[in-house]
Design an enzyme around this catalytic site. Structure first.
Site, PDB file in Angstrom:
ATOM      1  N   ARG A 272       5.655  10.019  -4.623  1.00  0.00           N
ATOM      2  CA  ARG A 272       6.473  10.176  -5.825  1.00  0.00           C
ATOM      3  C   ARG A 272       7.771  10.853  -5.407  1.00  0.00           C
ATOM      4  NH1 ARG A 272       3.850   6.860  -7.887  1.00  0.00           N
ATOM      5  NH2 ARG A 272       2.577   6.966  -9.776  1.00  0.00           N
ATOM      6  N   GLU A 301      14.077   8.428 -10.926  1.00  0.00           N
ATOM      7  CA  GLU A 301      14.068   6.955 -11.061  1.00  0.00           C
ATOM      8  C   GLU A 301      14.518   6.555 -12.455  1.00  0.00           C
ATOM      9  OE1 GLU A 301      10.503   4.963  -9.650  1.00  0.00           O
ATOM     10  OE2 GLU A 301      10.459   6.351  -7.975  1.00  0.00           O
ATOM     11  N   HIS A 319      10.611   1.160  -5.724  1.00  0.00           N
ATOM     12  CA  HIS A 319       9.224   1.449  -6.121  1.00  0.00           C
ATOM     13  C   HIS A 319       8.356   0.178  -6.137  1.00  0.00           C
ATOM     14  CE1 HIS A 319       6.744   4.622  -8.553  1.00  0.00           C
ATOM     15  NE2 HIS A 319       5.937   3.832  -7.848  1.00  0.00           N
TER      16      HIS A 319
HETATM   17  N1  LIG Z   1       5.019   4.052  -4.406  1.00  0.00           N
HETATM   18  C1  LIG Z   1       4.040   3.456  -5.048  1.00  0.00           C
HETATM   19  O1  LIG Z   1       4.181   2.361  -5.579  1.00  0.00           O
HETATM   20  C2  LIG Z   1       2.691   4.093  -5.091  1.00  0.00           C
HETATM   21  C3  LIG Z   1       2.574   5.450  -5.082  1.00  0.00           C
HETATM   22  N2  LIG Z   1       1.325   6.042  -5.142  1.00  0.00           N
HETATM   23  C4  LIG Z   1       1.240   7.498  -5.091  1.00  0.00           C
HETATM   24  O2  LIG Z   1       0.367   7.855  -4.024  1.00  0.00           O
HETATM   25  C5  LIG Z   1      -0.465   8.921  -4.455  1.00  0.00           C
HETATM   26  C6  LIG Z   1      -1.733   8.972  -3.623  1.00  0.00           C
HETATM   27  O3  LIG Z   1      -2.604   7.916  -3.947  1.00  0.00           O
HETATM   28  P1  LIG Z   1      -4.085   7.831  -3.312  1.00  0.00           P
HETATM   29  O4  LIG Z   1      -4.013   7.895  -1.833  1.00  0.00           O
HETATM   30  O5  LIG Z   1      -4.778   6.693  -3.931  1.00  0.00           O
HETATM   31  O6  LIG Z   1      -4.677   9.193  -3.864  1.00  0.00           O
HETATM   32  P2  LIG Z   1      -5.757  10.169  -3.206  1.00  0.00           P
HETATM   33  O7  LIG Z   1      -6.170  11.092  -4.289  1.00  0.00           O
HETATM   34  O8  LIG Z   1      -6.796   9.370  -2.497  1.00  0.00           O
HETATM   35  O9  LIG Z   1      -4.908  10.975  -2.091  1.00  0.00           O
HETATM   36  C7  LIG Z   1      -4.062  12.039  -2.367  1.00  0.00           C
HETATM   37  C8  LIG Z   1      -4.293  13.097  -1.313  1.00  0.00           C
HETATM   38  O10 LIG Z   1      -3.324  14.125  -1.477  1.00  0.00           O
HETATM   39  C9  LIG Z   1      -3.948  15.332  -1.103  1.00  0.00           C
HETATM   40  N3  LIG Z   1      -3.205  16.486  -1.592  1.00  0.00           N
HETATM   41  C10 LIG Z   1      -3.140  16.984  -2.839  1.00  0.00           C
HETATM   42  N4  LIG Z   1      -2.356  18.078  -2.863  1.00  0.00           N
HETATM   43  C11 LIG Z   1      -1.891  18.242  -1.591  1.00  0.00           C
HETATM   44  C12 LIG Z   1      -1.049  19.198  -0.971  1.00  0.00           C
HETATM   45  N5  LIG Z   1      -0.517  20.208  -1.671  1.00  0.00           N
HETATM   46  N6  LIG Z   1      -0.786  19.072   0.334  1.00  0.00           N
HETATM   47  C13 LIG Z   1      -1.340  18.054   1.049  1.00  0.00           C
HETATM   48  N7  LIG Z   1      -2.155  17.130   0.512  1.00  0.00           N
HETATM   49  C14 LIG Z   1      -2.428  17.226  -0.783  1.00  0.00           C
HETATM   50  C15 LIG Z   1      -5.351  15.211  -1.717  1.00  0.00           C
HETATM   51  O11 LIG Z   1      -6.256  16.132  -1.146  1.00  0.00           O
HETATM   52  C16 LIG Z   1      -5.675  13.771  -1.416  1.00  0.00           C
HETATM   53  O12 LIG Z   1      -6.377  13.611  -0.193  1.00  0.00           O
HETATM   54  C17 LIG Z   1      -0.668   8.638  -5.958  1.00  0.00           C
HETATM   55  O13 LIG Z   1      -1.012   9.810  -6.665  1.00  0.00           O
HETATM   56  C18 LIG Z   1       0.672   8.078  -6.370  1.00  0.00           C
HETATM   57  O14 LIG Z   1       1.503   9.109  -6.856  1.00  0.00           O
HETATM   58  C19 LIG Z   1       0.207   5.284  -5.193  1.00  0.00           C
HETATM   59  C20 LIG Z   1       0.281   3.922  -5.212  1.00  0.00           C
HETATM   60  C21 LIG Z   1       1.527   3.202  -5.178  1.00  0.00           C
HETATM   61  O1  LIG Z   2       0.016   3.219  -8.701  1.00  0.00           O
HETATM   62  C1  LIG Z   2       0.964   4.004  -8.612  1.00  0.00           C
HETATM   63  O2  LIG Z   2       0.819   5.232  -8.661  1.00  0.00           O
HETATM   64  C2  LIG Z   2       2.319   3.470  -8.444  1.00  0.00           C
HETATM   65  O3  LIG Z   2       3.239   4.189  -8.170  1.00  0.00           O
HETATM   66  C3  LIG Z   2       2.553   2.035  -8.607  1.00  0.00           C
HETATM   67  O4  LIG Z   2       1.606   1.273  -8.042  1.00  0.00           O
END
Ligand SMILES: NC(=O)C1=CN([C@@H]2O[C@H](COP(=O)(O)OP(=O)(O)OC[C@H]3O[C@@H](n4cnc5c(N)ncnc54)[C@H](O)[C@@H]3O)[C@@H](O)[C@H]2O)C=CC1
Ligand SMILES: O=C(O)C(=O)CO
Length: 385
Positions: A272, A301, A319
């Site tokens: 993000r 954004e 994004h």
């Molecule tokens: N650019 C895009 O289109 C996309 C962005 N995202 C973003 O990616 C993020 C992660 O997604 P997932 O891997 O599925 O989630 P997840 O929950 O599997 O991984 C997030 C990780 O961040 C860690 N974390 C939390 N606070 C932290 C900190 N202070 N320091 C270090 N690590 C910390 C957690 O322990 C966890 O392992 C989502 O929350 C979303 O915001 C996800 C999909 C698409």
């Molecule tokens: O899934 C999310 O969190 C995104 O940013 C878009 O896929």
């Protein structure tokens, strides 16, 4: 206010479900209408709907809403949904920093998200940005199209070799781990990661791959779990950010931390925007022309902070990290099933890290909501399937 344009499916359905945007694929539509939902999809030509827009869509009776990460789901919307009899909301996204879950809890509204189906797609975009930055692909493409190429030169667009360098991952959850595996296995990079939790599976993967390389007479890859984020920033050549956005990760990468990084490091952000202080980043890019970034997300954004768009050492994309056809259709399916499951009184799927059974188009999905983030707070039953 003039009513927003909507497309209606199954007008006589018992449950009224709103989708604030058209979403890819048709399976999600069919799954809803087969189960007695009247589906209204907002087709208004307006990229980001305001809270007022969404209140007008909810109206007097609404059972559930499928919404987008660009919308502000807080007290106002959850109280409006609750007044209309609604008990279910799902983001079409895994991240839900746009949702005030406490407000949803207060009104007893289940909040869904879409984990897993976008893990590899998002990791692949982070890997693409890493490579594009390392090999200066966007700069070289612009140079070529501008007609500036007049012959091969030893110094033309020299970049970084990834093999043998260190990849740093901050937030080694689903996406961060998938990205780490791609970079370690694909490019034989060593890994350093920082997360609040240990990623044992990732560590085992790198160990096994290192042993395989060694057995084949190659330099083995290594891994290290850093005890602080700063350790990753100091040691890694390519750093990719994959944490959730919350109070602990806001401006995680700031001026001081940028200064710790190697002068020729690459920073990738597909998490993000606010995880990085973008103003400080622009200053850092100006002062360090060999430092490169690949950004999929931005602090405000759809805007970029002044100066970012002019930086040759920045690659910026809008994004799109989860934008593969299979993933986006799957996200729509998961979001629809989250809402449908709550409306029908189904339990919550026990393992949001394994949502495959919901994505198999040749069978009926399980009678469960794939991923409800506040299921514990609401005391929702968990599926035994
Ligand atoms: N650019 C895009 O289109 C996309 C962005 N995202 C973003 O990616 C993020 C992660 O997604 P997932 O891997 O599925 O989630 P997840 O929950 O599997 O991984 C997030 C990780 O961040 C860690 N974390 C939390 N606070 C932290 C900190 N202070 N320091 C270090 N690590 C910390 C957690 O322990 C966890 O392992 C989502 O929350 C979303 O915001 C996800 C999909 C698409
Ligand atoms: O899934 C999310 O969190 C995104 O940013 C878009 O896929």
């Amino acid at each position: 206010m003039a009513p927003l344009q909507v497309e209606v499916y199954n007008p006589n359905g018992k449950y009224r479900v709103i989708s604030t945007k058209p979403m890819p694929g048709t399976r999600w539509i069919n799954l809803l209408i087969e189960q007695d939902c009247r589906l209204e999809i907002c087709t208004q030509k307006k990229t980001i709907l305001s809270v007022e827009d969404i209140i007008s869509l909810i109206g007097d009776k609404c059972d559930g809403v499928i919404g987008q990460l660009t919308e502000d789901w807080g007290e106002t919307l959850f109280s409006a949904l609750s007044r209309a009899g609604g008990k279910a909301f799902s983001n079409m996204a895994v991240g839900y920093n746009n949702v005030d879950v406490n407000a949803a809890n207060k009104y007893g509204v289940a909040v869904g998200n879409t984990p897993g189906v976008l893990t590899e797609t998002t990791a692949e975009l982070a890997a693409s940005l890493s490579l594009a930055a390392a090999r200066r692909i966007v700069e070289a493409d612009e140079f070529m199209r501008a007609g500036l190429y007049d012959g091969w030169l030893p110094h033309l667009f020299v970049g970084n070799l990834l093999k043998g360098q260190t990849v740093g991952v901050i937030g080694a959850g689903r996406i961060g781990s998938a990205y780490a595996r791609m970079m370690v296995e694909g490019f034989k990079m060593n890994l350093i990661y920082y997360d609040l939790y240990q990623s044992t599976r990732l560590e085992k993967f790198v160990t096994a791959y290192g042993q395989f390389l060694k057995a084949n007479g190659e330099q083995p890859v290594t891994w290290k779990r850093a005890s602080s984020m700063d350790e990753v920033l100091r040691e890694a050549d390519v750093i990719s950010l994959h944490p959730v956005l919350d109070k602990t990760t806001y401006h995680l990468v700031n001026k001081e931390r940028l200064a710790m990084m190697k002068k020729e490091a690459i920073l990738v952000n597909c998490s993000r925007g606010p995880v990085v202080d973008e103003v400080a980043l622009v200053e850092h890019l100006k002062a360090n022309p060999m430092f490169r970034v690949g950004l999929d997300v931005f602090e405000d954004e759809p805007y970029m902070k002044p100066g970012l768009g002019e930086m040759k050492n920045a690659i910026v994309v809008p994004h799109i990290a989860s934008a593969s056809k299979w993933t986006r259709e799957g996200m729509a399916t998961l979001a629809a099933l989250n809402v449908l499951g709550k409306i029908k009184g189904y339990p919550v799927w026990a393992d949001p890290n394994n949502v495959e059974p919901f994505l198999n188009e040749s069978s009926r999905p399980p009678a469960a909501s794939p991923s409800i983030v506040n299921s514990k707070a609401l005391g929702l039953p968990v599926s035994k399937l």
